[in-house]
Design an enzyme around this catalytic site. Structure first.
Site, PDB file in Angstrom:
ATOM      1  N   HIS A  63      -7.764  20.852   5.393  1.00 13.92           N
ATOM      2  CA  HIS A  63      -7.056  20.027   4.453  1.00 13.92           C
ATOM      3  C   HIS A  63      -7.346  18.473   4.858  1.00 13.92           C
ATOM      4  O   HIS A  63      -6.903  17.471   4.225  1.00 13.92           O
ATOM      5  CB  HIS A  63      -5.465  20.128   4.317  1.00 13.92           C
ATOM      6  CG  HIS A  63      -4.930  19.460   5.621  1.00 13.92           C
ATOM      7  ND1 HIS A  63      -4.739  20.382   6.881  1.00 13.92           N
ATOM      8  CD2 HIS A  63      -4.067  18.327   5.944  1.00 13.92           C
ATOM      9  CE1 HIS A  63      -3.934  19.457   7.702  1.00 13.92           C
ATOM     10  NE2 HIS A  63      -3.682  18.289   7.115  1.00 13.92           N
TER      11      HIS A  63
HETATM   12  C1  UD1 Z   1      -0.817  14.591   5.059  1.00 16.88           C
HETATM   13  C2  UD1 Z   1      -0.903  13.730   6.302  1.00 16.88           C
HETATM   14  C3  UD1 Z   1      -1.294  14.499   7.383  1.00 16.88           C
HETATM   15  C4  UD1 Z   1      -0.892  15.918   7.525  1.00 16.88           C
HETATM   16  C5  UD1 Z   1      -0.881  16.544   6.192  1.00 16.88           C
HETATM   17  C6  UD1 Z   1      -0.181  17.935   6.344  1.00 16.88           C
HETATM   18  C7  UD1 Z   1      -1.170  11.273   5.958  1.00 16.88           C
HETATM   19  C8  UD1 Z   1      -2.052  10.167   5.983  1.00 16.88           C
HETATM   20  N1  UD1 Z   1      -1.736  12.461   6.018  1.00 16.88           N
HETATM   21  O1  UD1 Z   1      -1.904  14.866   4.416  1.00 16.88           O
HETATM   22  O2  UD1 Z   1      -1.411  14.142   8.382  1.00 16.88           O
HETATM   23  O3  UD1 Z   1      -1.556  16.743   8.204  1.00 16.88           O
HETATM   24  O4  UD1 Z   1       0.132  15.745   5.251  1.00 16.88           O
HETATM   25  O5  UD1 Z   1      -0.208  18.611   4.990  1.00 16.88           O
HETATM   26  O6  UD1 Z   1      -0.002  11.007   5.960  1.00 16.88           O
HETATM   27  N2  UD1 Z   1      -0.424  17.106  -3.046  1.00 16.88           N
HETATM   28  C9  UD1 Z   1       0.022  17.959  -4.009  1.00 16.88           C
HETATM   29  N3  UD1 Z   1       1.358  18.406  -3.765  1.00 16.88           N
HETATM   30  C10 UD1 Z   1       2.111  17.946  -2.520  1.00 16.88           C
HETATM   31  C11 UD1 Z   1       1.467  17.101  -1.717  1.00 16.88           C
HETATM   32  C12 UD1 Z   1       0.242  16.680  -1.905  1.00 16.88           C
HETATM   33  O7  UD1 Z   1      -0.714  18.324  -4.848  1.00 16.88           O
HETATM   34  O8  UD1 Z   1       3.444  18.339  -2.416  1.00 16.88           O
HETATM   35  C13 UD1 Z   1      -1.995  16.733  -3.056  1.00 16.88           C
HETATM   36  C14 UD1 Z   1      -2.138  15.618  -3.898  1.00 16.88           C
HETATM   37  O9  UD1 Z   1      -3.501  15.541  -4.624  1.00 16.88           O
HETATM   38  C15 UD1 Z   1      -2.179  14.409  -2.808  1.00 16.88           C
HETATM   39  C16 UD1 Z   1      -3.129  15.115  -1.766  1.00 16.88           C
HETATM   40  O10 UD1 Z   1      -2.626  16.479  -2.005  1.00 16.88           O
HETATM   41  O11 UD1 Z   1      -2.997  13.293  -3.397  1.00 16.88           O
HETATM   42  C17 UD1 Z   1      -2.895  14.525  -0.498  1.00 16.88           C
HETATM   43  O12 UD1 Z   1      -1.449  14.404  -0.055  1.00 16.88           O
HETATM   44  P1  UD1 Z   1      -1.086  13.319   0.943  1.00 16.88           P
HETATM   45  O13 UD1 Z   1       0.279  13.353   1.228  1.00 16.88           O
HETATM   46  O14 UD1 Z   1      -1.924  11.981   0.626  1.00 16.88           O
HETATM   47  O15 UD1 Z   1      -2.008  13.581   2.367  1.00 16.88           O
HETATM   48  P2  UD1 Z   1      -2.163  15.142   3.024  1.00 16.88           P
HETATM   49  O16 UD1 Z   1      -3.515  15.550   2.656  1.00 16.88           O
HETATM   50  O17 UD1 Z   1      -1.274  16.180   2.551  1.00 16.88           O
END
Ligand code: UD1
Length: 368
Positions: free
Chosen positions: A205
């Site tokens: 991820h």
């Molecule tokens: C975040 C953390 C990372 C951690 C990871 C665990 C940061 C910079 N990164 O990364 O350290 O390892 O969480 O998962 O804080 N999305 C959904 N549903 C959700 C959450 C996210 O669809 O409930 C999708 C969205 O498109 C979003 C993308 O995932 O833009 C990324 O989510 P984000 O919270 O920005 O970062 P993670 O990649 O989850």
């Protein structure tokens, strides 16, 4: 004593869960749980609250997804409003996500003492958003709880005063020890028709892998080449979106040996790690969980903050080349027995399973 804990992303819920239970039972503590809403899908957040029997957060800021600046700024604005009205005695921030940094910066600017759970981890790669979050959080924290001696030494090298560092141990290890019996009772292996030590577990991820279509394609192609070995692939929403965008999702779905599933809950994940012949991942937490559960790990990254596991030879970093991923994964499976023996003989550098207790006791002393 009013302690506010700020969390919002999946791994933060796991690492603070035992602390939350202990602090909630302590009559001298008023614990406020603030969920930033960084993660919002059921599989990314609520399933962890339910599985770990955690109380509902006192507030949810509902910030959702966005750019890093949008996410962090929205959180900070709301936290500042909240803490101007009701000032906590200390703000505890676990891990290294945007929620961690937002909580730490906002509290520090309001001169509220910040305590960092999992301080001192370093990959020395400033292209990783987490590395920025960790460093900035550590440098505005009044109390730093490190999971390993290596993390303590990292902080001392950066000039952090020794008296502010407490080498508590890793709270993820505490939680794993406590939750393992429940994990072992889950039926996920049977549900997915898997046999112990006869499959690989893949998760990816990290933006450096997932947001770069070529790299994601190489990881997928390596897994395709691993046939007939069964591969379980719980897909993070970020990864799912990219696989669909670059039209790779169907290619994986067609493979008989690869099982794509939704992100798994905590206990199911532990059981899948424990019974896998190898874990292939770019997650930070899963590298440690694989070590504790005596499963070889291949980390698809240039570097890691958990260098302890690399030094022990139970975790291997691998670049993005298809053949290199295939070769290394096969080698780690072949060496499985040696790795299990090695881990069994090794002193766990991540503490004794009492980190959450130590953190609570240390925070209580801050007020005296
Ligand atoms: C975040 C953390 C990372 C951690 C990871 C665990 C940061 C910079 N990164 O990364 O350290 O390892 O969480 O998962 O804080 N999305 C959904 N549903 C959700 C959450 C996210 O669809 O409930 C999708 C969205 O498109 C979003 C993308 O995932 O833009 C990324 O989510 P984000 O919270 O920005 O970062 P993670 O990649 O989850």
């Amino acid at each position: 004593m009013r302690i506010t804990i700020v969390l919002g992303a999946r791994p933060q819920i796991v690492k603070s869960s035992l602390f939350i239970h202990l602090a909630s039972k302590d009559k001298r503590i008023i614990l406020q749980i603030v969920h930033t809403g960084q993660h919002y899908d059921y599989e990314m957040t609520k399933v962890f609250f339910e599985g770990l029997d955690l109380p509902e957060p006192n507030s949810n800021l509902g910030v959702g997804s966005g750019t890093h600046a949008q996410q962090t700024a929205k959180m900070m604005l709301m936290l500042e409003e909240m803490w101007k009205k009701q000032r906590p005695d200390v703000v505890l921030v676990p891990g290294d996500t945007n929620s961690t940094l937002a909580g730490a910066l906002t509290a520090a600017k309001l001169t509220i003492p910040v305590a960092h759970m999992e301080a001192g981890a370093r990959s020395y790669d400033m292209e990783m958003p987490e590395e920025i979050n960790r460093r900035l959080t550590d440098h505005c924290s009044a109390q730093l709880f490190t999971p390993t001696n290596n993390c303590t030494r990292n902080l001392l090298r950066e000039g952090i005063p020794k008296k502010t560092i407490c080498e508590a141990g890793d709270t993820m290890y505490d939680v794993l020890l406590q939750q393992l019996p429940k994990a072992e009772r889950t039926t996920i292996l049977g549900d997915l028709d898997l046999k112990a030590k006869k499959y690989a577990l893949l998760t990816t991820h990290r933006p450096e892998n997932v947001d770069a279509p070529l790299k994601l394609r190489n990881i997928v192609e390596a897994m395709v080449e691993m046939a007939p070995l069964k591969i379980v692939f719980p897909v993070h929403p970020r990864t799912q979106k990219m696989l669909e965008t670059i039209k790779l999702f169907d290619r994986i779905a067609k493979q008989k040996h690869i099982k794509i599933i939704k992100p798994t809950g905590y206990h199911e994940t532990l059981k899948l790690i424990q019974n896998a012949s190898v874990v292939v991942t770019d997650s930070g937490g899963m590298q440690k969980e694989a070590f504790w559960l005596k499963t070889p790990c291949v980390t698809i990254r240039k570097n890691t903050e958990w260098t302890e596991t690399i030094e022990l030879g139970v975790n291997t970093l691998v670049g993005n080349d298809v053949q290199e991923i295939v070769r290394t994964t096969k080698k780690m499976i072949e060496e499985g027995d040696r790795i299990i023996e090695k881990i069994a003989k090794t002193r766990n550098p991540f503490g004794d399973g009492r980190a959450s207790r130590r953190i609570l006791e240390a925070l209580k002393k801050l007020q005296k």
